[in-house]
Scaffold this motif. Structure first.
Motif, PDB file in Angstrom:
ATOM      1  N   LEU A   1       0.784  -1.017   0.274  1.00 36.91           N
ATOM      2  CA  LEU A   1       0.156   0.490   0.287  1.00 36.91           C
ATOM      3  C   LEU A   1       0.799   0.959  -0.640  1.00 36.91           C
TER       4      LEU A   1
ATOM      5  N   ALA B   1       2.548   2.196  -3.641  1.00 39.06           N
ATOM      6  CA  ALA B   1       1.325   2.649  -4.582  1.00 39.06           C
ATOM      7  C   ALA B   1       0.829   3.735  -4.357  1.00 39.06           C
TER       8      ALA B   1
ATOM      9  N   VAL C   1      -0.712   5.251  -3.600  1.00 41.87           N
ATOM     10  CA  VAL C   1      -3.022   5.687  -3.451  1.00 41.87           C
ATOM     11  C   VAL C   1      -2.951   7.587  -3.778  1.00 41.87           C
TER      12      VAL C   1
ATOM     13  N   ASP D   1      -3.246   8.757   0.109  1.00 37.87           N
ATOM     14  CA  ASP D   1      -3.130   9.029   1.107  1.00 37.87           C
ATOM     15  C   ASP D   1      -2.518  10.372   2.509  1.00 37.87           C
TER      16      ASP D   1
ATOM     17  N   ARG E   1     -11.448   2.355   4.478  1.00 33.59           N
ATOM     18  CA  ARG E   1     -11.051   1.370   3.489  1.00 33.59           C
ATOM     19  C   ARG E   1     -11.519   1.805   2.326  1.00 33.59           C
TER      20      ARG E   1
ATOM     21  N   CYS F   1     -10.385   3.993   0.661  1.00 32.32           N
ATOM     22  CA  CYS F   1      -9.258   4.322  -0.172  1.00 32.32           C
ATOM     23  C   CYS F   1      -8.524   3.352  -1.096  1.00 32.32           C
ATOM     24  N   HIS F   2      -8.300   2.133  -0.259  1.00 29.51           N
ATOM     25  CA  HIS F   2      -7.385   1.296  -1.360  1.00 29.51           C
ATOM     26  C   HIS F   2      -7.975  -0.402  -1.067  1.00 29.51           C
ATOM     27  N   ARG F   3      -8.174  -1.416  -1.029  1.00 30.97           N
ATOM     28  CA  ARG F   3      -8.904  -2.327  -1.339  1.00 30.97           C
ATOM     29  C   ARG F   3      -7.417  -2.964   0.350  1.00 30.97           C
ATOM     30  N   HIS F   4      -6.065  -3.168  -0.206  1.00 36.28           N
ATOM     31  CA  HIS F   4      -5.542  -3.551   0.802  1.00 36.28           C
ATOM     32  C   HIS F   4      -5.394  -2.946   2.477  1.00 36.28           C
TER      33      HIS F   4
END
Length: 137
Positions: free
Chosen positions: A39, A42, A44, A47, A78, A80-83
């Protein structure tokens, strides 16, 4: 002499359960760290989003309480990003295994905020510390 064998078997089983619990704890912690690493690499776009800084303050929280609060923050972010959902599930599993006191979602007091990126860095540092010490108490 006849009581010795059942006693030894009981001790052996208990030590095996303790080892299995430590192994599961280690797996959840290491998997969460791996997801955090991915993450953070990445970069995102969200962040920079503000989240509650559960790692700020006077550090009176124990590890489980801090993890419970971190579980709440990962749940809230959550989308924001699947991780983050995977990290949330791992932290939730750790809490369920280690504590009957802390039930997610834990209340997270308002006040100090940080960026999601900084929160994730702090969470990764905290999880690394826990892996080294295996001290979830």
């Amino acid at each position: 002499m006849s009581i010795l064998v059942p006693l030894l078997l009981t001790l052996l089983v208990r030590s095996g359960c303790h080892t299995a619990t430590l192994l599961h704890t280690s797996i959840f912690l290491k998997e969460s760290i791996r997801l955090l690493d991915e993450l953070l690499e990445a970069k995102v776009p969200c962040d920079k989003m503000n989240v509650t800084n559960v790692f700020a303050g006077d550090k009176q929280d124990n590890d489980l309480e801090t993890l419970c609060k971190a579980t709440t923050v990962t749940w809230e972010g959550r989308s924001c990003h699947r991780h983050l959902e995977g990290i949330h599930l791992n932290l939730l599993s750790l809490l369920r295994r280690k504590s009957r006191v802390y039930k997610a979602p834990c209340p997270v007091p308002g006040g100090s905020t940080t960026s999601l990126g900084d929160f994730l860095l702090d969470l990764r540092r905290a999880l690394h510390r826990l892996v080294k010490g295996q001290s979830l108490k």
